[in-house]
Design an enzyme around this catalytic site. Sequence first.
Site, PDB file in Angstrom:
ATOM      1  CG  ASN A  21      -1.829  -0.863   1.097  1.00 57.76           C
ATOM      2  OD1 ASN A  21      -2.714  -1.123   0.091  1.00 57.76           O
ATOM      3  ND2 ASN A  21      -2.413  -1.754   2.195  1.00 57.76           N
ATOM      4  CG  HIS A  55      -8.098  -0.072   0.711  1.00 60.32           C
ATOM      5  ND1 HIS A  55      -7.160   0.268   1.567  1.00 60.32           N
ATOM      6  CD2 HIS A  55      -7.740  -1.493   0.730  1.00 60.32           C
ATOM      7  CE1 HIS A  55      -6.244  -0.738   1.909  1.00 60.32           C
ATOM      8  NE2 HIS A  55      -6.672  -1.793   1.157  1.00 60.32           N
ATOM      9  CB  CYS A  76      -6.316  -5.530  -1.949  1.00 57.02           C
ATOM     10  SG  CYS A  76      -6.974  -5.182  -0.307  1.00 57.02           S
ATOM     11  CG  HIS A  77      -6.507  -9.553   2.486  1.00 53.98           C
ATOM     12  ND1 HIS A  77      -5.151  -9.331   2.941  1.00 53.98           N
ATOM     13  CD2 HIS A  77      -6.883  -8.253   3.275  1.00 53.98           C
ATOM     14  CE1 HIS A  77      -4.932  -8.830   3.850  1.00 53.98           C
ATOM     15  NE2 HIS A  77      -5.787  -8.141   4.069  1.00 53.98           N
TER      16      HIS A  77
END
Length: 452
Positions: A163, A214, A184-185
């Site tokens: 990030n 996000h 990303c998870h």
Amino acid sequence: ARQELILQPRGGPADAGGDIRYWVDLTSRATRWPDGRLEVEVSVENRAPRDIAWVDVEIACGEPFTSRVESVAQGETRSERVSLPLGTACDGYTVAVGGAAYSGFPFTAEKEIPAKYGIDQSVADTIGVGGVFRFLRTGPVQHQFYRDMESHCPNAFALNYTNPMAMLTWLHTTDSSIRNVGLCHSVQGTTKMLADLIDVPYDEVTYQVAGINHMAWVLEFRRGSEDLYPRIREAAETTERDLVRFEMMRQFGRFVTESSRHNSEYLPYFRRTDELLDMYDLMPRERRQEQRRRDGWRAWMNGEDGAAMPEPELVLSHEYATAIVEAMVTNTPFLFNGNVMNNGTIPNLPGECCVEVPCVADSFGVRACHVGELPPQLAALNRSNVSVQELAVRAVIDRDREAAFHACAVDPLAAASVSLPDMRRMFDELWDAERELLRWFDDGEIPEIAAP
């Protein structure tokens, strides 16, 4: 019977100045087991004046190996064991500190200095003042890897978990020739959480998620032909968790990825006052308590509680990387949500921004799937974050300090919290605090580390 190997002395300069590696006392012990396996135990003593977040230990034994020792408190010693591959030829070896980072700075500066001026951040790794400065010091350092790949492995495919994801993907894609995707998870984590919330088996759920990293939106959530959103909205009326995300769903119509603590700092609605922080259960967590909790996990993983660790089952995790590699090697398609440049996949977001959309990996690489337009209110929220990302990327590519200031100034939370004169003073103070990490803006010489 086992054979002990003799360590070569650790090399390196006697006077490393401000280099954190100067404060690390490194020792190790190697064991050759009867089956030929070589095990190296490395111990790191922290002689620094504060806690060390991590130390990368390089083990040279015919070929290089690396072990990471994490969370070494001031004055403490931590150890890790490394089993080298069976058959490693090694009569002697060396160990050295490859890299290390203090706990605290610069992360603490990126939260505490804005807080002095009234900007309350939670994670500070995506956008916002903290996210912008994290990118200013991380982007150029990581980008050097891509320059090296252009020279040494131009056909390689880079998988990035670092990030701020959107800014880094944007930088690497527009300013290098290396194919890459950001991973990303939050998509799989969010959809699993929603399935659990409404008691639907996760393997029976299908979904479409798209937006930006996000801040991607669960556009559809189904079991077969059944729309599961009515059940999610019903559950939202009684749940006491994730108050920010359920509020966003009530007001904007769709559930958003990433946690409430994350999302609260991407928007102007939740962190401006103590009353809002309390209302949405966002009051700061006690950092020492969180660290003790993580230390407890680590002790259990290392078997320090006296119990033997069970052998974990070798199964595919919820992270995408290994499945992507398998898809590329075997040409068996794998569908996942990845961070890529938009190029029209979401027509009502800027064409040159980074989006998080459904992608397919196979032997040709990674290809994004067309999504179509987002509901206009969701696209508007995404664009508010994209503006910050665009200015930050421009700041790095052009070495333009003023563009970095503008990225902070248009951030939704910062703009809602601080006057422009205070924004300028805050920006200058944080820049001065991280000046050594940002000197490349002036002299063009990229540092080797993104944090001391």
